[in-house]
Design a protein around this motif. Sequence first.
Motif, PDB file in Angstrom:
ATOM      1  N   GLY A 245      53.562 -10.844  -9.679  1.00  0.00           N
ATOM      2  CA  GLY A 245      54.518 -11.959  -9.187  1.00  0.00           C
ATOM      3  C   GLY A 245      54.871 -11.991  -7.577  1.00  0.00           C
ATOM      4  N   VAL A 246      55.254 -12.956  -7.387  1.00  0.00           N
ATOM      5  CA  VAL A 246      55.862 -13.061  -5.918  1.00  0.00           C
ATOM      6  C   VAL A 246      57.352 -13.777  -6.145  1.00  0.00           C
ATOM      7  CG1 VAL A 246      55.717 -14.104  -3.764  1.00  0.00           C
ATOM      8  CG2 VAL A 246      53.730 -13.680  -5.068  1.00  0.00           C
TER       9      VAL A 246
ATOM     10  N   GLN B 268      55.513  -9.222  -3.182  1.00  0.00           N
ATOM     11  CA  GLN B 268      54.586  -9.164  -4.037  1.00  0.00           C
ATOM     12  C   GLN B 268      54.682  -8.170  -5.165  1.00  0.00           C
ATOM     13  OE1 GLN B 268      52.037  -7.375  -5.156  1.00  0.00           O
ATOM     14  NE2 GLN B 268      51.300  -8.782  -6.975  1.00  0.00           N
ATOM     15  N   ILE B 269      54.981  -8.147  -6.312  1.00  0.00           N
ATOM     16  CA  ILE B 269      55.294  -7.040  -7.295  1.00  0.00           C
ATOM     17  C   ILE B 269      54.114  -7.106  -8.420  1.00  0.00           C
ATOM     18  CG2 ILE B 269      57.670  -6.949  -6.704  1.00  0.00           C
ATOM     19  CD1 ILE B 269      58.212  -8.935  -9.273  1.00  0.00           C
TER      20      ILE B 269
ATOM     21  N   ILE C 106      52.203 -14.376 -12.793  1.00  0.00           N
ATOM     22  CA  ILE C 106      51.208 -14.338 -13.667  1.00  0.00           C
ATOM     23  C   ILE C 106      51.178 -12.963 -14.627  1.00  0.00           C
ATOM     24  CG2 ILE C 106      48.574 -13.783 -13.366  1.00  0.00           C
ATOM     25  CD1 ILE C 106      48.764 -15.146 -10.607  1.00  0.00           C
ATOM     26  N   THR C 107      50.847 -13.267 -15.733  1.00  0.00           N
ATOM     27  CA  THR C 107      50.980 -12.308 -16.706  1.00  0.00           C
ATOM     28  C   THR C 107      49.614 -12.293 -17.628  1.00  0.00           C
ATOM     29  OG1 THR C 107      53.331 -12.826 -16.972  1.00  0.00           O
ATOM     30  CG2 THR C 107      52.083 -11.450 -18.962  1.00  0.00           C
ATOM     31  N   TYR C 108      49.310 -11.051 -17.701  1.00  0.00           N
ATOM     32  CA  TYR C 108      47.858 -10.849 -18.435  1.00  0.00           C
ATOM     33  C   TYR C 108      48.589  -9.945 -19.670  1.00  0.00           C
ATOM     34  CZ  TYR C 108      44.818 -12.696 -15.098  1.00  0.00           C
ATOM     35  OH  TYR C 108      44.292 -13.525 -13.988  1.00  0.00           O
TER      36      TYR C 108
ATOM     37  N   ALA D 109      45.549  -9.616  -3.063  1.00  0.00           N
ATOM     38  CA  ALA D 109      45.160 -10.060  -1.582  1.00  0.00           C
ATOM     39  C   ALA D 109      45.507 -11.623  -1.723  1.00  0.00           C
ATOM     40  CB  ALA D 109      43.751  -9.684  -1.586  1.00  0.00           C
ATOM     41  N   ASN D 110      45.171 -12.204  -2.647  1.00  0.00           N
ATOM     42  CA  ASN D 110      45.151 -13.751  -2.693  1.00  0.00           C
ATOM     43  C   ASN D 110      46.773 -14.317  -2.485  1.00  0.00           C
ATOM     44  OD1 ASN D 110      45.605 -16.446  -4.401  1.00  0.00           O
ATOM     45  ND2 ASN D 110      43.398 -16.379  -3.807  1.00  0.00           N
ATOM     46  N   GLN D 111      47.438 -13.673  -3.287  1.00  0.00           N
ATOM     47  CA  GLN D 111      48.917 -13.822  -3.247  1.00  0.00           C
ATOM     48  C   GLN D 111      49.645 -13.553  -1.777  1.00  0.00           C
ATOM     49  OE1 GLN D 111      50.249 -11.569  -6.723  1.00  0.00           O
ATOM     50  NE2 GLN D 111      50.544 -13.422  -7.705  1.00  0.00           N
TER      51      GLN D 111
END
Length: 286
Positions: free
Chosen positions: A147-148, A203-204, A261-263, A277-279
């Motif tokens: 998350g951000v 970013q966490i 984002i959750t998986y 890195a994208n976030q």
Amino acid sequence: MSWRPRQRRFDSAGAAPVLPLDILANGRGVSMRKLRTAYAGNCMLVRRSSDNTTQAIGFTANGYCDTAAITTFVGANNGFVVTWYDQGTPNDLSWDQSATAARQARIVNAGVLDTQAGFVAPFFIAANSNWYGLQSGLSGNNYTVLGVVYNNNNNARVLNSSNTNGYQNYLINSGANSRIVVSKNTVIEYGNTAYAINAGIHQIFSRAGNSSGTITLGYDGTYTSISATPTFSASPSLQYWGLNFANPANSYFDGCCYEWITYGSLIADVDRDAIVANQKAYWGTP
């Protein structure tokens, strides 16, 4: 406050930008930006305070939430996020607070977009007890979240389970008592001194499950692994964002959420590093 959405990031060949849910499929996510190239739905459903009318808000050509459409719709009033739509596959984990208007996060304050760290985002006000239910919940024994968020307060409960008997899945705090926690009754944490998460945009990351034997926690690209297997309940379900039902009086999130984002799986380090890195590149986290 003026702001400018970050420009889209293209690869060296000029192709479309790489988005987080294109890096690793089968995730769910809400965000102020598009997370998946093939996603064709809206970003969120917004309510205006003047007459409680709602309007679906999509994305602009640069892939950010259409904030101009929000301000046109809301006008000089306040605007609130009723539903934040899941862009994942399947897209069944939208955040919803249609039941109680007073619990909805604000996105426009008297005609001015809520902005932190240069980005417009839903503003969770702890004093207003803002929180959301996850549409279908996410059941299972393994989880990864990326998350951000922007923390304002040191009682920043983030993602919690439907079980109210001491079962806390993920907890982000800022300030002197900073910690990231995965627990079930007995707290397993790595915190206080080493993880001093100051107020601001971060970013966490958290990854844990019955099958792993290890809990990995981190923020801003720094990680710590704990050799412990959390004992999740038989059928846990992550269902709430923004509060801890076990102790709601002082445990509402205070700040902004830009992306979550959750998986329902333990993603590999290589995928974690690519998404993080994208976030970090997009949101400018430390």
